[in-house]
Design a protein around this motif. Structure first.
Motif, short mmCIF file in Angstrom:
data_model
loop_
_atom_site.label_atom_id
_atom_site.label_comp_id
_atom_site.label_asym_id
_atom_site.label_seq_id
_atom_site.Cartn_x
_atom_site.Cartn_y
_atom_site.Cartn_z
N PRO A 50 57.09 -120.05 -2.10
CA PRO A 50 56.90 -119.85 -3.35
C PRO A 50 57.45 -118.13 -3.56
O PRO A 50 57.22 -117.39 -2.61
N TYR A 65 55.78 -122.40 -8.53
CA TYR A 65 55.41 -123.86 -7.96
C TYR A 65 56.89 -124.16 -7.59
O TYR A 65 57.88 -124.27 -8.01
N ILE A 142 54.81 -124.05 1.79
CA ILE A 142 53.50 -123.91 0.96
C ILE A 142 52.19 -123.44 1.64
O ILE A 142 52.22 -123.71 3.10
#
Length: 250
Positions: A50, A65, A142
């Motif tokens: 990200p 996102y 992530i």
């Protein structure tokens, strides 16, 4: 909750929401390091993490996102496939390489302590549930909350446990999938041996982290222990310690 906020699945420790093209999550003491890491990755041309957008008016961390499918259980056929496995290995290698130049100088400020010898900034939770997939290929990582400097083998030990997978979840093609993962990462023989040897210590570190967090009042980790996660890891530690895995060739 803002009507534009979408609670994202899989946030087992923190409440994570999506707002448009961003993700918002509670800021933590280690958040400045995570933002710094994401900014550095951008300068190195690594796009599989990200982007950092600072904090919002509510004081939450704001990150970009990453669109795609997250590899939650139960795995889809695509996430369980060899293409997903090898692309995850290549993604992790690119991430590690992008952090090698700052790992030793960014020793402090993380949630978890550094592990010697410091070679890269470990993600410390590389797994399908922290991977974003597109077309059956891993394209993003992530949840960097537990990132910290350490050796490549420390991260890879947990990665092979999750992606191959190992332990009680292992299938009939363990050694074949291990070879595919190691080849895709570009691991030499020494790193393959070190990675296999790191699996059990890495799982022991995880169980200690769970116990410590729960004892300190962390309700999420207490709930994980109550549902049997700790016992599962302890069973896998016993299984992997006793089946000769860490002593096997690779």
């Amino acid at each position: 909750m803002n009507s534009q906020e979408e609670v994202l699945a899989g946030g087992g420790i923190n409440r994570v929401v999506r707002v448009g093209a961003t993700v918002r999550r509670p800021a933590q003491a280690w958040s400045p390091r995570v933002h710094q890491l994401f900014e550095h990755l951008q300068t190195r041309g690594f796009t599989g993490a990200p982007r950092s957008f600072g904090t919002d008016p509510a004081g939450r961390d704001v990150f970009g996102y990453l669109p795609g499918e997250v590899g939650h259980d139960p795995w889809t056929p695509e996430v369980a496939g060899d293409t997903a496995l090898t692309s995850a290995a290549r993604l992790l290698r690119a991430y590690h390489d992008a952090t090698a130049d700052v790992a030793a100088s960014w020793r402090d400020g993380w949630q978890k302590p550094a592990v010697e010898p410091i070679e890269v900034i470990c993600h410390n939770d590389p797994a399908p549930y922290n991977c974003v997939y597109e077309g059956g290929r891993a394209v993003g990582l992530i949840d960097f909350d537990t990132a910290a400097p350490g050796p490549r083998s420390w991260d890879l030990g947990y990665a092979i446990y999750r992606f191959v997978p190992l332990g009680s979840a292992a299938g009939p093609r363990v050694e074949e999938r291990l070879a595919l993962f190691f080849d895709a990462y570009g691991a030499d023989d020494a790193l393959r041996r070190a990675t296999r040897a790191a699996v059990v210590p890495r799982l022991r570190d995880l169980t200690e982290h769970m116990r410590t967090a729960a004892a300190a009042g962390d309700e999420a980790f207490a709930a994980h222990i109550a549902r049997g996660d700790l016992d599962h890891y302890l069973d896998d530690i016993a299984l992997l310690s006793g089946d000769g895995f860490t002593a096997a060739g690779g």
